[in-house]
Design an enzyme around this catalytic site. Structure first.
Site, PDB file in Angstrom:
ATOM      1  N   PHE A  32       0.856  -1.179   0.000  1.00 51.63           N
ATOM      2  CA  PHE A  32       0.000   0.000   0.000  1.00 51.63           C
ATOM      3  C   PHE A  32       0.895   1.233   0.000  1.00 51.63           C
ATOM      4  CE2 PHE A  32      -2.304   3.487   1.976  1.00 51.63           C
ATOM      5  CZ  PHE A  32      -3.485   3.480   1.257  1.00 51.63           C
TER       6      PHE A  32
ATOM      7  N   ASP B  41       9.337   2.777   1.539  1.00 49.93           N
ATOM      8  CA  ASP B  41       8.152   3.467   2.031  1.00 49.93           C
ATOM      9  C   ASP B  41       8.049   3.199   3.528  1.00 49.93           C
ATOM     10  OD1 ASP B  41       5.591   4.149   2.871  1.00 49.93           O
ATOM     11  OD2 ASP B  41       4.603   3.442   1.059  1.00 49.93           O
TER      12      ASP B  41
ATOM     13  N   LYS C  96       2.720  10.031   8.657  1.00 52.18           N
ATOM     14  CA  LYS C  96       2.033   9.549   9.855  1.00 52.18           C
ATOM     15  C   LYS C  96       2.678  10.070  11.144  1.00 52.18           C
ATOM     16  CE  LYS C  96      -0.194   5.550   7.727  1.00 52.18           C
ATOM     17  NZ  LYS C  96      -1.584   6.011   7.845  1.00 52.18           N
TER      18      LYS C  96
END
Length: 407
Positions: free
Chosen positions: A142, A227, A256
């Protein structure tokens, strides 16, 4: 009808009438948060083990963020992305010194950081690899919800979303170095992987696989991009997850937890790949002073409180607790690092369990039909882990108790 319930009913009616549908949200309205807890408009209290999807690294409404926003808003809110600002320079210095990567681009979301990495990889391919533009990603991965990052994502079913998708992404099985080797062609400019596939169910990359990827990229002259939107800034027990592997990426993306809940992301790279020309990349909120001040405060607090080490210690404690209930409830596949953990249920009733836990005052995430993901704030205490286990087991007593014995 009491005043709080009446207010909540009105808010929910307005929300359901005016907010664009994108998710099946529970019919509650969150109003405030402190530390590991949230409260809704009816006064109900929830122990939060979702953490804003691994975002609230310092818990809810930490003073360090409040103070940073108050101080910076009194000095400079925005000078435009056409200028440097002081907290931007200071935050860039901190991140580059911590990561070992010399250059940083700031954004607001993980998708924006990953878009920047994709653009940089294609720029590299254009100027150094005879126009190579393909990027290899992993199945079950993702990378975001923009058009490019949706195309890069390897989740099942996503290959048909918002067709026609942006071309140039090749997906191979995770942890399969031979598949990766076979996928490389003269058109390949980069490999882009998560060190732990968080949204995919918390699956870790094998150390040998990551080390082999580094060797492969060096041999082929292509970029290795990590990532770390979900794993960066202490989440896995080290400041960056790549530290577990002893492998330095060419490009690193963060989001995040870097802002502790404030919209903030970053893409870092080596000096050798400082390739963008004026106008190639940008954004209205690139390096925005409020975000930079928050990032400085959050990362500084993570370092000062040694929260990566605490995440490693308390994550191990939580793993131990989960292993202690696996036979009683038929739990399997307990996995993860630090405070990014998951386990599998004996039946595909994850959504049911998460909904029941919400009613009991506990927030957990069902990332798949049978998978539960836990990603609490880095400040979580062992006492709060014990409280979570008590609430979780109380709900599981009603749903899964003695399933293993019945089998």
């Amino acid at each position: 009808m009491n005043k709080e319930k009446s207010c909540t009913d009105e808010l929910l009616a307005e929300a359901n009438a005016s907010i664009l549908f994108i998710a099946n949200r529970p019919q509650v309205v969150m109003e405030r948060g402190e530390g590991m807890y949230l409260w809704d408009t009816n006064g109900n209290k929830y122990l939060d083990f979702i953490g804003g999807w691994a975002v609230t690294s310092l818990g809810h409404s930490p003073k360090v963020i409040t103070d940073a926003l108050l101080e910076q808003s009194g000095k400079l809110v925005n000078a435009s992305p056409g200028f440097f600002n002081k907290p931007m320079v200071e935050f860039a210095r901190l991140l580059t010194s911590l990561s070992g990567l010399e250059r940083v681009f700031f954004g607001s979301t993980g998708a924006e950081a990953n878009e920047s990495a994709i653009k940089l990889a294609r720029k590299y391919g254009a100027v150094r690899k005879n126009g190579a533009y393909e990027i290899i990603t992993a199945k079950r991965s993702f990378h975001g919800r923009s058009l490019a990052t949706t195309a890069a994502t390897g989740k099942a079913g996503w290959e048909h979303m918002f067709a026609p998708q942006l071309p140039g992404f090749v997906k191979v099985p995770y942890n399969d170095i031979e598949a990766m080797k076979l996928a490389i062609t003269p058109l390949t400019c980069a490999i882009f992987v998560e060190l732990i596939q968080g949204e995919g169910g918390v699956y870790e990359a094998d150390p040998a696989y990551i080390q082999a990827l580094r060797t492969l990229c060096d041999e082929q002259g292509i970029l290795l991009m990590f990532d770390e939107v979900q794993t960066g800034i202490g989440r896995t027990g080290t400041m960056f997850a790549f530290e577990h592997y002893g492998v330095m990426p060419d490009v690193l993306t963060l989001a995040k937890g870097i802002g502790g809940g404030f919209p903030l992301s970053a893409m870092l790279t080596k000096e050798a790949y400082n390739l963008f020309e004026a106008g190639d990349q940008g954004g209205t909120y690139t390096g925005q002073p409020l975000a930079m001040a928050v990032g400085l405060a959050v990362v500084g607090e993570v370092l000062q409180r040694k929260l990566p080490q605490q995440a490693a210690e308390h994550g191990a404690y939580l793993l131990q607790k989960l292993h202690g209930i696996k036979e009683q409830y038929g739990v399997t596949g307990i996995r993860g690092k630090g405070l990014l953990l998951a386990f599998d249920l004996p039946e595909p009733r994850g959504a049911e369990l998460a909904a029941a836990c919400l009613q009991a005052g506990l927030l957990i995430n069902s990332s798949g039909p049978s998978t539960i993901r836990l990603m609490p704030a880095l400040i979580v205490s062992k006492a709060e882990i014990d409280e979570m286990m008590t609430l979780l087991c109380g709900v599981m007593d009603r749903i899964f108790k003695d399933v293993a014995l019945l089998d």
